[in-house]
Design an enzyme around this catalytic site. Structure first.
Site, short mmCIF file in Angstrom:
data_model
loop_
_atom_site.label_atom_id
_atom_site.label_comp_id
_atom_site.label_asym_id
_atom_site.label_seq_id
_atom_site.Cartn_x
_atom_site.Cartn_y
_atom_site.Cartn_z
N GLY A 59 44.01 45.24 49.02
CA GLY A 59 44.68 44.58 47.90
C GLY A 59 44.31 45.22 46.57
O GLY A 59 43.51 46.17 46.53
N ASP A 60 44.91 44.73 45.50
CA ASP A 60 44.65 45.21 44.13
C ASP A 60 45.00 46.69 43.97
O ASP A 60 44.40 47.38 43.13
CB ASP A 60 43.17 45.00 43.74
CG ASP A 60 42.66 43.62 44.07
OD1 ASP A 60 43.35 42.66 43.70
OD2 ASP A 60 41.61 43.50 44.71
N ASN A 90 46.96 33.19 46.39
CA ASN A 90 45.71 33.96 46.43
C ASN A 90 45.98 35.39 45.97
O ASN A 90 45.06 36.17 45.79
CB ASN A 90 45.10 33.97 47.84
CG ASN A 90 46.08 34.41 48.92
OD1 ASN A 90 47.28 34.36 48.71
ND2 ASN A 90 45.58 34.83 50.05
N GLY A 102 47.82 47.96 42.95
CA GLY A 102 48.78 48.24 41.87
C GLY A 102 50.20 47.95 42.34
O GLY A 102 51.15 48.53 41.82
N LYS A 103 50.34 47.05 43.31
CA LYS A 103 51.67 46.73 43.82
C LYS A 103 52.53 46.08 42.74
O LYS A 103 53.71 46.37 42.62
CB LYS A 103 51.58 45.76 45.02
CG LYS A 103 50.84 46.33 46.21
CD LYS A 103 50.68 45.32 47.30
CE LYS A 103 49.79 44.15 46.96
NZ LYS A 103 48.36 44.46 46.75
N THR A 130 40.63 35.68 41.13
CA THR A 130 39.35 34.98 41.21
C THR A 130 38.35 35.38 40.13
O THR A 130 37.33 34.72 39.97
CB THR A 130 38.69 35.29 42.56
OG1 THR A 130 38.54 36.71 42.65
CG2 THR A 130 39.51 34.79 43.72
N GLN A 148 48.22 41.08 48.86
CA GLN A 148 47.02 41.56 49.56
C GLN A 148 47.24 43.00 50.08
O GLN A 148 48.10 43.69 49.55
CB GLN A 148 46.62 40.62 50.71
CG GLN A 148 46.10 39.26 50.25
CD GLN A 148 47.18 38.21 50.12
OE1 GLN A 148 48.07 38.12 50.92
NE2 GLN A 148 47.10 37.41 49.09
N ALA A 163 42.32 39.62 39.81
CA ALA A 163 43.23 38.85 38.95
C ALA A 163 43.28 37.39 39.37
O ALA A 163 43.57 36.51 38.57
CB ALA A 163 44.64 39.45 39.02
N GLY A 201 47.51 38.19 43.16
CA GLY A 201 47.60 38.21 41.70
C GLY A 201 48.20 39.53 41.28
O GLY A 201 47.59 40.57 41.44
N HIS A 202 49.43 39.49 40.82
CA HIS A 202 50.08 40.71 40.36
C HIS A 202 50.10 40.71 38.84
O HIS A 202 50.57 39.76 38.23
CB HIS A 202 51.52 40.79 40.84
CG HIS A 202 51.66 40.83 42.33
ND1 HIS A 202 51.03 41.76 43.10
CD2 HIS A 202 52.38 40.07 43.18
CE1 HIS A 202 51.34 41.57 44.37
NE2 HIS A 202 52.17 40.54 44.44
P1 GDP Z 1 48.26 44.25 42.94
O1 GDP Z 1 47.23 43.21 43.18
O2 GDP Z 1 48.28 45.30 44.00
O3 GDP Z 1 49.61 43.71 42.62
O4 GDP Z 1 47.76 45.04 41.65
P2 GDP Z 1 48.33 44.95 40.16
O5 GDP Z 1 49.68 45.56 40.10
O6 GDP Z 1 48.13 43.57 39.67
O7 GDP Z 1 47.35 45.98 39.45
C1 GDP Z 1 46.08 45.62 39.04
C2 GDP Z 1 45.81 46.23 37.69
O8 GDP Z 1 45.80 47.67 37.82
C3 GDP Z 1 46.87 45.90 36.65
O9 GDP Z 1 46.24 45.56 35.43
C4 GDP Z 1 47.66 47.19 36.53
O10 GDP Z 1 48.23 47.36 35.26
C5 GDP Z 1 46.57 48.22 36.79
N1 GDP Z 1 47.11 49.52 37.24
C6 GDP Z 1 48.06 49.75 38.18
N2 GDP Z 1 48.29 51.07 38.31
C7 GDP Z 1 47.45 51.71 37.43
C8 GDP Z 1 47.19 53.08 37.10
O11 GDP Z 1 47.79 54.00 37.63
N3 GDP Z 1 46.21 53.32 36.15
C9 GDP Z 1 45.51 52.32 35.55
N4 GDP Z 1 44.57 52.64 34.67
N5 GDP Z 1 45.73 51.02 35.84
C10 GDP Z 1 46.69 50.71 36.77
#
Ligand code: GDP
Length: 453
Positions: free
Chosen positions: A14-15, A48, A17-18, A314, A238, A312, A50-51
């Site tokens: 997870g986390d 659970n 960058g989806k 927790t 996730q 994001a 967090g995007h």
């Molecule tokens: P998810 O849980 O997979 O949906 O992840 P998120 O899309 O919420 O991404 C988590 C954090 O990583 C967010 O604040 C995004 O803006 C950041 N993020 C995503 N891709 C990149 C990247 O290529 N570079 C940087 N520095 N941050 C990124």
């Protein structure tokens, strides 16, 4: 651009960058297909997830918007849908709608499968009580949002309250029956089920009324998008290694996360879709469980600081390791990925990047991920290390100017494309793609919408 049909899923824990990836794809599809519809669909998990999306408003101000229950499509004016395998928390979803209502118009844009199960307070109470249990064997390191107890109730069938039940006038009757079936467990936690019943019926009355118009026979509605030439983005929550069956058991979530499940649960044909795996360039893990390439002050700790690796949902701090292509190769296989979005290449610039391509298990080197990660004695790294430099951090200027300079630098890379990226990074990607057997088509170099090459 014509119709786009894609499933975007996470390749690690997870986390990855989806949220950002889906938001960028959705924005691009909307811009290029005026007059055509786009729906962003959640197919598993619950609040659970967090995007985070960074959205620039018409007044030029950029805000960070985090969704937990709603798909990312909420923040880019796409239609949004909740599938039947989702642990649907109505209050959390409604709260996000309320938060979004001043910024985005969601009239007529929302569909919730009547089959989706509803997650209620008692799921959360049971989760919290288990996680705070004194016996370590009872804990998993969950997000304490009630997702595990919810899926248990779903599997038991008689304790499943569907969205159809939730919005019907018979909801109080159904709730009473379910609480009765759970009496023993809930009273064991000191919960008075009569009080809980009255509280839930009272508190949910308004939300039930507000959400009722969104109930849909979803598999048929999605077919209409398909048949009309409209676009569908399926959004994973996730990541692969949290899948209930194929993840790193027992530290897994309780839903089926892999892309094939998206098609099965939404009634959509895999053969028409592209599956895109989102890979954070270095793996991170939150909660308990082994991270094979976990690294200390020379890499992992720097990465956690630079990448602000905090969940994001927790607020928990993550652990980070060197890129682990063994994990990714298996994730590509399990999800049947066609392409990869690699994120956060900027976070590990100017570091010596080692790459794991095998595991030493009892003196034998393998490129298979074992069922039990604790049997890995040590990761086996490529002799070659990689290093790249994308930009110098602006110095001697205020925060706002620094962030403007960085944005301009990033957008230069975006404009000039892959070939403008440093050789070290391109070498890394080329070897990565050969090893994992799947092409990388996008590389993230910043957190904001559009900062992707
Ligand atoms: P998810 O849980 O997979 O949906 O992840 P998120 O899309 O919420 O991404 C988590 C954090 O990583 C967010 O604040 C995004 O803006 C950041 N993020 C995503 N891709 C990149 C990247 O290529 N570079 C940087 N520095 N941050 C990124």
């Amino acid at each position: 651009m014509t119709q786009v049909l894609e499933a975007i899923v996470g390749l690690i824990w997870g986390d990855e960058g989806k949220g950002k990836s889906v938001d960028e794809r959705a924005t691009e599809i909307k811009e290029k297909n005026p007059g055509k519809r786009l729906v962003v669909v959640r197919y598993q998990g619950g609040n659970n997830a967090g995007h985070s999306t960074h959205v620039t408003l018409p007044n030029g101000k950029t805000i960070k918007f985090v969704t937990h229950a709603a798909p990312t499509g909420l923040t880019n004016n796409s239609d949004i849908a909740i599938g039947p395998s989702v642990a649907f928390n109505p209050e959390s979803f409604f709260g996000e709608l309320m938060q979004a209502q001043d910024l985005f118009n969601y009239d007529g844009r929302i569909m919730i499968s009547e089959r989706a199960g509803v997650l209620l307070d008692y799921h959360k109470l049971i989760d919290i009580s288990r996680e705070s249990s004194k016996a370590p064997s009872g804990k998993i390191g969950t997000t304490a949002r009630g997702i595990g107890p919810f899926y248990e109730d779903n599997a038991r069938r008689v304790t499943r309250i569907t969205f159809h039940d939730y919005i019907s006038t018979l909801f109080p009757k159904k709730l009473k029956e379910v609480l009765e079936l759970k009496r023993h467990e809930l009273e064991g936690l000191g919960i008075n089920i009569n009080d809980l019943f009255l509280e839930l019926v009272g508190r949910h009355e308004h939300v039930r009324k507000e959400l009722a118009p969104f109930a849909k026979n979803l598999e048929y509605r999605l077919r209409e998008y398909l048949n009309n030439g409209d676009s569908i983005l399926i959004e994973g929550a996730q990541g692969t290694y949290l899948d209930v069956d194929l993840g790193s058991i027992p530290h897994v979530s309780s839903s089926h996360i892999l892309a094939p499940h998206a098609f099965a649960s939404l009634g959509l044909p895999r053969k028409l879709f592209r599956v895109i795996g989102v890979e954070k360039i270095y793996p991170t893990r939150v909660g308990d469980g082994i991270l094979p390439t976990l690294s200390g002050p020379e890499f992992g700790e720097i990465v956690v600081e630079r990448g602000v690796e905090v969940g994001a949902s927790t607020g928990r701090r993550r652990r980070a390791g060197y890129p682990d292509w063994v994990l990714i190769k298996r994730a590509v296989m399990l999800n049947d990925c066609d392409e990869i979005f690699l994120t956060r290449a900027d976070v590990i610039q100017d570091l010596d990047v080692k790459v794991c391509t095998g595991y030493n298990i009892n003196g034998r080197v393998t490129d298979e991920v074992p069922f039990d990660l604790s049997t890995i004695i040590s990761p086996v790294y490529l002799h070659q290390t990689f290093r790249w430099h994308l930009w110098d951090e602006p110095t001697g200027v205020d925060k706002e100017t620094a962030s403007r300079i960085l944005r301009e630098t990033r957008s230069r890379y975006v404009k000039e494309g892959f070939a403008s990226l440093p050789t070290g990074l391109l070498d890394f990607v080329s070897m990565h793609d050969k090893y994992v057997g799947c092409p990388t088509i996008e590389i993230g170099i910043g957190p904001h919408r559009g900062e992707t090459v």
